[in-house]
Write an enzyme that holds these catalytic residues in place. Structure first.
Site, PDB file in Angstrom:
ATOM      1  N   SER A 139       0.820  -1.203   0.000  1.00 22.07           N
ATOM      2  CA  SER A 139       0.000   0.000   0.000  1.00 22.07           C
ATOM      3  C   SER A 139       0.857   1.257   0.000  1.00 22.07           C
ATOM      4  O   SER A 139       1.949   1.291   0.578  1.00 22.07           O
ATOM      5  CB  SER A 139      -0.895   0.022   1.246  1.00 22.07           C
ATOM      6  OG  SER A 139      -1.576   1.246   1.369  1.00 22.07           O
ATOM      7  N   TYR A 161      -1.963   0.504   9.916  1.00 18.43           N
ATOM      8  CA  TYR A 161      -2.173  -0.157   8.631  1.00 18.43           C
ATOM      9  C   TYR A 161      -0.942  -0.012   7.736  1.00 18.43           C
ATOM     10  O   TYR A 161      -0.419  -0.998   7.194  1.00 18.43           O
ATOM     11  CB  TYR A 161      -3.411   0.428   7.931  1.00 18.43           C
ATOM     12  CG  TYR A 161      -3.568  -0.069   6.505  1.00 18.43           C
ATOM     13  CD1 TYR A 161      -3.959  -1.377   6.247  1.00 18.43           C
ATOM     14  CD2 TYR A 161      -3.312   0.778   5.422  1.00 18.43           C
ATOM     15  CE1 TYR A 161      -4.086  -1.839   4.943  1.00 18.43           C
ATOM     16  CE2 TYR A 161      -3.440   0.331   4.122  1.00 18.43           C
ATOM     17  CZ  TYR A 161      -3.826  -0.979   3.885  1.00 18.43           C
ATOM     18  OH  TYR A 161      -3.938  -1.440   2.596  1.00 18.43           O
ATOM     19  N   LYS A 199     -17.290  -1.535   0.118  1.00 14.24           N
ATOM     20  CA  LYS A 199     -16.298  -1.039   1.071  1.00 14.24           C
ATOM     21  C   LYS A 199     -16.908   0.025   1.983  1.00 14.24           C
ATOM     22  O   LYS A 199     -16.239   0.552   2.879  1.00 14.24           O
ATOM     23  CB  LYS A 199     -15.090  -0.455   0.340  1.00 14.24           C
ATOM     24  CG  LYS A 199     -14.241  -1.473  -0.385  1.00 14.24           C
ATOM     25  CD  LYS A 199     -13.093  -0.817  -1.123  1.00 14.24           C
ATOM     26  CE  LYS A 199     -12.099  -0.182  -0.155  1.00 14.24           C
ATOM     27  NZ  LYS A 199     -10.962   0.457  -0.852  1.00 14.24           N
TER      28      LYS A 199
END
Length: 336
Positions: A139, A161, A199
């Site tokens: 990411s 994250y 999402k």
């Protein structure tokens, strides 16, 4: 569009997180372009379990897979018995690892590391035992507030994250030293496109602004949104990068973006043009100043060199390709 000429007949492909946004698009890519390949989807699917921030723990949704003809397994990548069963009962040639706790606002550090890092190590071991090439989702969150253009090696994650994805990358590099399989990490920037609706609040602002406009609401943007720039990438370019990563020149970590930063104001302006509206934008104060990325732009030189990846979609092209799906989802899911 078919992105490789390789014959995948009799090849077996595992897609973790296959009922999610990117995983489901991968599944249909193989079904449409390589129908002789065997595709197995593993996803935990959604239930009522939520994180402390109120968001769902899993976004996987069966509607993303309507029309998919391959095998679907409901299960959690943290379940070691399940992974042992996969190791015993299948022989995978490729593993696309998209499953993760992907909510950047999640506070459960223990769950994030367990799911995103520790379970990935188990999947790497499975890939090695099967001789399966591993392509996994890293990411752009690994970069945090690092200056643009973001380059591999200049990471500064600002949340757990991003930290977990950087841990995955570091783990991958250790395996690359001793493994006979290829391992490719793809650092996605701001992805938008079909099958992202489930999402929920973490779906792209392209979809969220599109639905605001279709509702007849004035688009609400942060002040100075013309100066808040992101590297927005259409899902078809992301799928292209994944497919080209199946047999790379070498293993590595690569950015997947367009190498062009565009503003949130651009998104609204393009959507209004495509939807035929002329609503007045409303501007609100940005409460995230100090913890907000104001500019992301992927350096994709190595992605092009090693994977042969070249993005096809400018923001205008991606939104134009997406707009009818935005309408469909609005009519079938939002209005009902």
């Amino acid at each position: 569009m078919r992105y490789i000429d390789d014959d995948l007949k009799d090849k077996t492909i595992l897609i973790t997180g296959g009922a999610g946004f990117i995983g489901s698009n991968l599944a249909f890519y193989f079904q449409e372009n390589h129908p002789d390949a065997k595709v197995v989807i593993l996803d935990s699917f959604r239930n009522q379990e939520t994180l402390s921030n109120g968001n769902l723990k899993s976004f996987g949704h069966f509607k993303n897979l309507i029309g998919f003809l391959g095998e679907v397994i409901s299960g959690d990548i943290n379940d070691k018995a399940l992974l042992q069963s996969l190791e015993k009962n299948y022989k995978f040639d490729y593993i696309f690892h998209e499953a993760a706790i992907s909510d950047t606002t999640a506070q459960e550090q223990d769950l994030m590391i367990k799911t995103n890092v520790n379970a990935y190590a188990d999947l790497l071991n499975l890939a090695q035992k099967h001789g399966a090439n591993m392509i996994y989702a890293s990411s752009a969150a690994t970069y945090g507030n690092a200056p643009s253009p973001q380059r591999v090696g200049r990471e500064a994650p600002q949340n757990v994250y991003g930290f977990s994805k950087l841990c995955m990358d570091n783990l991958s590099r250790e395996y690359m030293k001793k493994s006979n399989i290829s391992i490719v990490g793809l650092r996605y920037f701001n992805v938008y496109g079909p099958r992202e609706y489930f999402k929920n609040s973490t779906a792209s602002m392209v979809l969220q602004f599109g639905h605001q406009i279709l509702c007849g609401k004035n688009p609400r943007l942060f002040e100075d949104s013309d100066k808040i720039l992101r590297d927005f990438i259409y899902i078809e370019d992301v799928i292209s990068a994944n497919i080209k990563a199946m047999n790379p020149l070498k293993s590595g970590i690569f950015n997947v973006g367009t190498a062009k930063a565009r503003s949130f104001q651009d998104i609204v302006d393009i959507l209004q043009r495509e939807l035929g509206t002329n609503l007045t934008c409303e501007y609100i104060k940005n409460p995230f100043i100090g913890s907000y990325q104001f500019h992301t732009e992927a350096d994709i030189a190595s992605t092009t060199e090693v994977l042969g990846y070249v993005p096809r979609f400018e923001l205008e092209d991606g939104i134009k390709a997406y707009v009818e799906e935005i309408r469909r989802v609005y009519n079938e899911e939002v209005k009902k």
